[in-house]
Each structure stands twice: as C-alpha cells, then as structure tokens.
Design a protein around this motif. Structure first.
Motif, mmCIF file in Angstrom:
data_model
loop_
_atom_site.group_PDB
_atom_site.id
_atom_site.type_symbol
_atom_site.label_atom_id
_atom_site.label_comp_id
_atom_site.label_asym_id
_atom_site.label_seq_id
_atom_site.Cartn_x
_atom_site.Cartn_y
_atom_site.Cartn_z
ATOM 1 N N VAL A 297 53.846 66.207 33.221
ATOM 2 C CA VAL A 297 54.529 66.614 32.179
ATOM 3 C C VAL A 297 54.372 68.182 31.994
ATOM 4 O O VAL A 297 55.443 68.800 31.936
ATOM 5 C CB VAL A 297 54.024 66.102 30.663
ATOM 6 C CG1 VAL A 297 54.869 66.692 29.603
ATOM 7 C CG2 VAL A 297 54.052 64.609 30.831
ATOM 8 N N ARG A 298 53.173 68.788 32.147
ATOM 9 C CA ARG A 298 53.012 70.193 32.102
ATOM 10 C C ARG A 298 54.069 70.977 33.310
ATOM 11 O O ARG A 298 54.431 71.683 33.092
ATOM 12 C CB ARG A 298 51.678 70.685 32.322
ATOM 13 C CG ARG A 298 50.751 70.425 31.136
ATOM 14 C CD ARG A 298 49.411 70.759 31.473
ATOM 15 N NE ARG A 298 48.970 71.911 31.939
ATOM 16 C CZ ARG A 298 48.170 72.000 33.026
ATOM 17 N NH1 ARG A 298 47.382 71.112 33.177
ATOM 18 N NH2 ARG A 298 47.988 73.114 33.715
ATOM 19 N N ALA A 299 54.071 70.162 34.298
ATOM 20 C CA ALA A 299 54.868 70.648 35.479
ATOM 21 C C ALA A 299 56.337 70.617 35.123
ATOM 22 O O ALA A 299 57.097 71.641 35.208
ATOM 23 C CB ALA A 299 54.459 69.882 36.937
ATOM 24 N N LEU A 300 56.750 69.448 34.394
ATOM 25 C CA LEU A 300 58.210 69.373 34.163
ATOM 26 C C LEU A 300 58.472 70.546 33.173
ATOM 27 O O LEU A 300 59.600 71.253 33.253
ATOM 28 C CB LEU A 300 58.409 68.167 33.547
ATOM 29 C CG LEU A 300 58.567 67.004 34.357
ATOM 30 C CD1 LEU A 300 58.426 65.729 33.880
ATOM 31 C CD2 LEU A 300 59.814 67.034 35.652
ATOM 32 N N ILE A 301 57.564 70.681 32.173
ATOM 33 C CA ILE A 301 57.906 71.903 31.267
ATOM 34 C C ILE A 301 58.102 73.472 31.791
ATOM 35 O O ILE A 301 58.901 74.017 31.690
ATOM 36 C CB ILE A 301 56.859 71.905 30.175
ATOM 37 C CG1 ILE A 301 56.738 70.731 29.419
ATOM 38 C CG2 ILE A 301 56.809 73.253 29.294
ATOM 39 C CD1 ILE A 301 55.355 70.387 28.464
ATOM 40 N N HIS A 302 57.166 73.631 32.801
ATOM 41 C CA HIS A 302 57.037 74.922 33.441
ATOM 42 C C HIS A 302 58.505 74.808 34.496
ATOM 43 O O HIS A 302 59.094 75.861 34.533
ATOM 44 C CB HIS A 302 56.039 75.092 34.463
ATOM 45 C CG HIS A 302 54.781 75.527 33.846
ATOM 46 N ND1 HIS A 302 54.617 76.437 32.979
ATOM 47 C CD2 HIS A 302 53.716 74.754 33.880
ATOM 48 C CE1 HIS A 302 53.564 76.585 32.712
ATOM 49 N NE2 HIS A 302 52.614 75.448 33.141
ATOM 50 N N VAL A 303 58.794 73.699 34.972
ATOM 51 C CA VAL A 303 60.132 73.665 35.946
ATOM 52 C C VAL A 303 61.175 74.054 35.013
ATOM 53 O O VAL A 303 62.250 74.669 35.107
ATOM 54 C CB VAL A 303 60.095 72.505 36.620
ATOM 55 C CG1 VAL A 303 61.763 72.366 37.251
ATOM 56 C CG2 VAL A 303 59.237 72.686 37.711
ATOM 57 N N MET A 304 61.397 73.246 33.860
ATOM 58 C CA MET A 304 62.577 73.400 32.784
ATOM 59 C C MET A 304 62.636 74.701 32.353
ATOM 60 O O MET A 304 63.730 75.260 32.289
ATOM 61 C CB MET A 304 62.189 72.499 31.770
ATOM 62 C CG MET A 304 63.261 72.352 30.522
ATOM 63 S SD MET A 304 62.599 71.554 29.055
ATOM 64 C CE MET A 304 61.520 72.710 28.449
ATOM 65 N N ARG A 305 61.355 75.467 31.840
ATOM 66 C CA ARG A 305 61.754 76.718 31.328
ATOM 67 C C ARG A 305 62.340 77.749 32.217
ATOM 68 O O ARG A 305 62.966 78.614 31.955
ATOM 69 C CB ARG A 305 60.283 77.221 30.774
ATOM 70 C CG ARG A 305 59.886 76.554 29.420
ATOM 71 C CD ARG A 305 58.576 77.162 28.800
ATOM 72 N NE ARG A 305 58.906 78.347 28.361
ATOM 73 C CZ ARG A 305 57.738 79.058 28.125
ATOM 74 N NH1 ARG A 305 56.647 78.998 28.197
ATOM 75 N NH2 ARG A 305 58.212 80.559 27.573
ATOM 76 N N ARG A 306 61.659 77.762 33.511
ATOM 77 C CA ARG A 306 62.204 78.538 34.599
ATOM 78 C C ARG A 306 63.490 78.397 34.852
ATOM 79 O O ARG A 306 64.392 79.398 34.987
ATOM 80 C CB ARG A 306 61.047 78.397 35.990
ATOM 81 C CG ARG A 306 60.004 79.129 35.539
ATOM 82 C CD ARG A 306 59.817 80.857 35.787
ATOM 83 N NE ARG A 306 60.181 81.089 36.886
ATOM 84 C CZ ARG A 306 59.478 81.439 37.968
ATOM 85 N NH1 ARG A 306 58.052 81.168 37.826
ATOM 86 N NH2 ARG A 306 60.006 81.691 39.360
ATOM 87 N N GLU A 307 63.949 76.985 35.173
ATOM 88 C CA GLU A 307 65.233 76.719 35.482
ATOM 89 C C GLU A 307 66.278 76.909 34.477
ATOM 90 O O GLU A 307 67.315 77.591 34.630
ATOM 91 C CB GLU A 307 65.391 75.204 35.837
ATOM 92 C CG GLU A 307 66.788 74.976 36.329
ATOM 93 C CD GLU A 307 66.662 73.450 36.804
ATOM 94 O OE1 GLU A 307 68.096 73.046 37.368
ATOM 95 O OE2 GLU A 307 65.926 72.894 36.674
ATOM 96 N N GLY A 308 65.986 76.852 33.277
ATOM 97 C CA GLY A 308 66.762 77.064 32.098
ATOM 98 C C GLY A 308 66.807 78.540 31.724
ATOM 99 O O GLY A 308 67.928 79.061 31.436
ATOM 100 N N GLY A 309 65.732 79.486 32.356
ATOM 101 C CA GLY A 309 66.123 80.792 32.346
ATOM 102 C C GLY A 309 66.759 81.404 33.469
ATOM 103 O O GLY A 309 66.922 82.788 33.616
ATOM 104 N N GLY A 310 67.178 80.513 34.380
ATOM 105 C CA GLY A 310 67.915 80.934 35.428
ATOM 106 C C GLY A 310 67.048 81.486 36.661
ATOM 107 O O GLY A 310 67.692 82.084 37.744
ATOM 108 N N ASP A 311 65.878 81.228 36.567
ATOM 109 C CA ASP A 311 64.924 81.412 37.625
ATOM 110 C C ASP A 311 64.098 80.605 37.995
ATOM 111 O O ASP A 311 62.904 80.315 37.621
ATOM 112 C CB ASP A 311 64.080 82.705 37.136
ATOM 113 C CG ASP A 311 63.142 83.374 38.100
ATOM 114 O OD1 ASP A 311 63.327 83.439 39.307
ATOM 115 O OD2 ASP A 311 61.988 83.890 37.719
ATOM 116 N N PRO A 312 64.580 79.597 39.017
ATOM 117 C CA PRO A 312 63.835 78.168 39.140
ATOM 118 C C PRO A 312 62.483 78.656 39.974
ATOM 119 O O PRO A 312 62.625 79.763 40.707
ATOM 120 C CB PRO A 312 64.836 77.661 40.284
ATOM 121 C CG PRO A 312 65.909 78.601 40.574
ATOM 122 C CD PRO A 312 65.994 79.698 39.578
ATOM 123 N N MET A 313 61.749 78.093 40.059
ATOM 124 C CA MET A 313 60.299 78.173 40.367
ATOM 125 C C MET A 313 60.185 77.353 41.917
ATOM 126 O O MET A 313 60.810 76.428 42.187
ATOM 127 C CB MET A 313 59.213 77.772 39.694
ATOM 128 C CG MET A 313 58.842 76.463 39.295
ATOM 129 S SD MET A 313 57.657 76.329 37.883
ATOM 130 C CE MET A 313 56.716 77.669 37.749
#
Length: 174
Positions: free
Chosen positions: A61-77
């Motif tokens: 879940v923590r991983a999904l949150i990190h991915v979501m935030r970065r992808e949502g900001g236009g900077d996928p991780m």
C-alpha cells in the motif's frame, strides 16, 4: 561508606509536548500535536483496511501511494526510487513491484527516451480498486477543504509540510 549519593546533574527539560499544559499556548500546542497523532493513526487505519480487503501487505500500500503521487505529478518513479522511498533494498522493492504487477495494481513501462529506464505506473485494475475504495474519502476531503479559504489552507499546508520535515529530520538523527 557514605549514605549520600553523588550529586546528579539536573534532568534536561522535557519537550513542550510533555510539560504541564498550564498556559493557553501550551494547551493549544498539545491539542494540535494530539490531532496530528490522531490523523496519522486514522490514516494508517484506512491504509490497513485497504490492504486487508485487497490481500495486500502494508508495504504494498505504501508503494502504491508513492507511485500514485509521483505519477499524478507527472514524474513517474523507477523501482530504485521506490526502494529509496520505502527504505528497502532494491531487491525487496523489485519483489513488491512484481507482486503488485501480478495483481494488476501496477505496470512497468519503458522510458521512450532511455529504454534502460523503467517507470512504474498504476495498472487499470489498481486504479479502479483505488477509486472504489478511496473515492468516498476523496469526496469527504473535498467537502472538508471547501469550508476553508485559500489563506487558511495555505497555513495548514505549511504546518503539515513543516511537521513532515520535522519527522524526517528526527528519523535521520535517530
């Protein structure tokens, strides 16, 4: 043998959150800190509920949150960036990504400019599951924030950012 004990140095002053709350300012600070702790606890419970209902590990879940935030900001991780964000080894992060990819929550996508780089993106299933579970919370959050003007939200944003920085600094020192 002397019955007197050696003189002890005075104990350091307790942080404000542990001192007597005998002034309006100290009481207000204590209430704010209590609410910040409560917010963290409730947020963790929501994440734990989501994980339990979906058969996910809390780290997933923590991983999904990190991915979501970065992808949502236009900077996928990348997986390496995810490892750093989670505080785990690159091998452990790869295991998390593999698990989430198999479950349809994430997908890997090669960078168009540098084919060696692989970005993490939400999978269609993962996005649908997140919207189903977190959609009502998003609506509640929108309704709550509508009660505050921009200046008030800016103070809250600045305070929460500063508290997050204080927690990071504490972890780094510890």
């Amino acid at each position: 043998m002397s019955s007197q004990s050696p003189e002890q140095p005075p104990a350091p002053a307790a942080p404000s959150m542990y001192r007597r709350r005998d002034t309006p300012r100290l009481r207000l600070q204590a209430q704010v800190l209590d609410l910040v702790r409560d917010l963290g606890t409730q947020a963790q419970r929501v994440a734990d509920d989501f994980a339990a209902r979906r058969g996910l590990h809390p780290t997933d879940v923590r991983a999904l949150i990190h991915v979501m935030r970065r992808e949502g900001g236009g900077d996928p991780m990348t997986t390496g960036e995810l490892a750093s964000a989670l505080g785990v080894s690159s091998g452990a992060a790869t295991g998390v990504v593999d698990r989430l990819e198999r479950a349809g929550h994430l997908r890997r996508e090669r960078d168009g400019a540098d084919r060696r780089k692989v970005h993490l993106r939400f999978g269609e299933h993962g996005a649908a599951v997140a919207v189903e579970f977190f959609g009502p919370l998003g609506r509640r959050s929108d309704e709550l924030m509508a009660r505050y003007d921009d200046a008030e939200l800016e103070v809250v944003r600045r305070f929460l950012g500063d508290m997050t920085d204080a927690l990071r600094a504490h972890r780094a020192d510890g």
